[in-house]
Design an enzyme around this catalytic site. Sequence first.
Site, PDB file in Angstrom:
ATOM      1  N   SER A  12       0.659  -1.256   0.079  1.00 58.04           N
ATOM      2  CA  SER A  12      -0.055  -0.124   0.018  1.00 58.04           C
ATOM      3  C   SER A  12       0.820   1.309   0.016  1.00 58.04           C
ATOM      4  O   SER A  12       0.552   2.336  -0.829  1.00 58.04           O
ATOM      5  CB  SER A  12      -1.035  -0.151   1.377  1.00 58.04           C
ATOM      6  OG  SER A  12      -0.183   0.157   2.508  1.00 58.04           O
ATOM      7  N   HIS A  60       8.728   3.099   9.073  1.00 59.08           N
ATOM      8  CA  HIS A  60       8.482   2.198  10.281  1.00 59.08           C
ATOM      9  C   HIS A  60       7.282   2.377  11.026  1.00 59.08           C
ATOM     10  O   HIS A  60       6.963   3.744  11.307  1.00 59.08           O
ATOM     11  CB  HIS A  60       9.664   2.332  11.098  1.00 59.08           C
ATOM     12  CG  HIS A  60       9.598   1.238  12.221  1.00 59.08           C
ATOM     13  ND1 HIS A  60       9.971  -0.181  12.173  1.00 59.08           N
ATOM     14  CD2 HIS A  60       9.405   1.433  13.543  1.00 59.08           C
ATOM     15  CE1 HIS A  60       9.701  -0.860  13.227  1.00 59.08           C
ATOM     16  NE2 HIS A  60       9.458   0.176  13.844  1.00 59.08           N
TER      17      HIS A  60
HETATM   18  C1  GRF Z   1       3.874  -0.628   6.854  1.00 53.78           C
HETATM   19  O1  GRF Z   1       3.320  -0.619   8.120  1.00 53.78           O
HETATM   20  C2  GRF Z   1       5.455  -0.335   7.039  1.00 53.78           C
HETATM   21  O2  GRF Z   1       5.466   0.665   7.998  1.00 53.78           O
HETATM   22  C3  GRF Z   1       6.149  -1.458   7.604  1.00 53.78           C
HETATM   23  O3  GRF Z   1       5.427  -2.543   6.916  1.00 53.78           O
HETATM   24  C4  GRF Z   1       3.772  -2.078   6.478  1.00 53.78           C
HETATM   25  C5  GRF Z   1       3.823  -2.336   4.828  1.00 53.78           C
HETATM   26  O4  GRF Z   1       2.532  -2.133   4.474  1.00 53.78           O
HETATM   27  N1  GRF Z   1       7.404  -1.491   7.479  1.00 53.78           N
HETATM   28  P1  GRF Z   1       2.122  -1.821   2.969  1.00 53.78           P
HETATM   29  O5  GRF Z   1       2.984  -3.373   2.385  1.00 53.78           O
HETATM   30  O6  GRF Z   1       3.080  -0.604   2.301  1.00 53.78           O
HETATM   31  O7  GRF Z   1       0.975  -2.031   2.747  1.00 53.78           O
END
Ligand code: GRF
Length: 192
Positions: free
Chosen positions: A21, A114
């Site tokens: 996402s 993060h």
């Molecule tokens: C997000 O919460 C990011 O902060 C963490 O992993 C998740 C990834 O979500 N490192 P997406 O794959 O971008 O939907």
Amino acid sequence: MKKLIGPRKVKTAVFISGTGSNLYNLIKFSKTKKSPILINLIISNTKKAKGLIYAKKFRIKKKIINFKFKKNAEKKILSIIKRNDISFICLAGFMKILSGNFIKSFNGKIINIHPSLLPKYKGLNTHEKAIKNKEKFSGCTVHLVTKKLDSGKIIMQKKVRIAKNESSNSLSKKVLKQEHKLYPAAIMKILN
Ligand code: GRF
């Protein structure tokens, strides 16, 4: 005469492992006039990453690199990156830890998002940890990547209030929504 070529944008690779996402959000952002980046490459450590659909959808080159042998994997990535003239890397849900050598050879131009208010809750299961510790706030952080996990210089953060009876699932949704605002803002901050 009409100007044909706009200002130079920074050729960027996004590294993913999952849903993507943030990748989708960054692609959308990269297509806006104000964006300092162009996304030319998507790297995933697994072919199962759902986010790979965006490579096809937006016609962006993708590479799947198996990290079973990290040294080899990183060597491959470096050569792909060179070949594609990439000068900036955004980690977006990338679940592998890059080596100090890789980070050094890419000259520190790697950032990560993060889902916590760093330096609190590095690593995995950040939402569970924040709720368990009865925090009133959590949030997300964009930071420079160094060889120490989730410890590089903080570029920007966004706070999110933790509600009473908040579940890690509802908190992760709330935080993700803010991530989608924060990542482009942080990129503008460091590249402009
Ligand atoms: C997000 O919460 C990011 O902060 C963490 O992993 C998740 C990834 O979500 N490192 P997406 O794959 O971008 O939907």
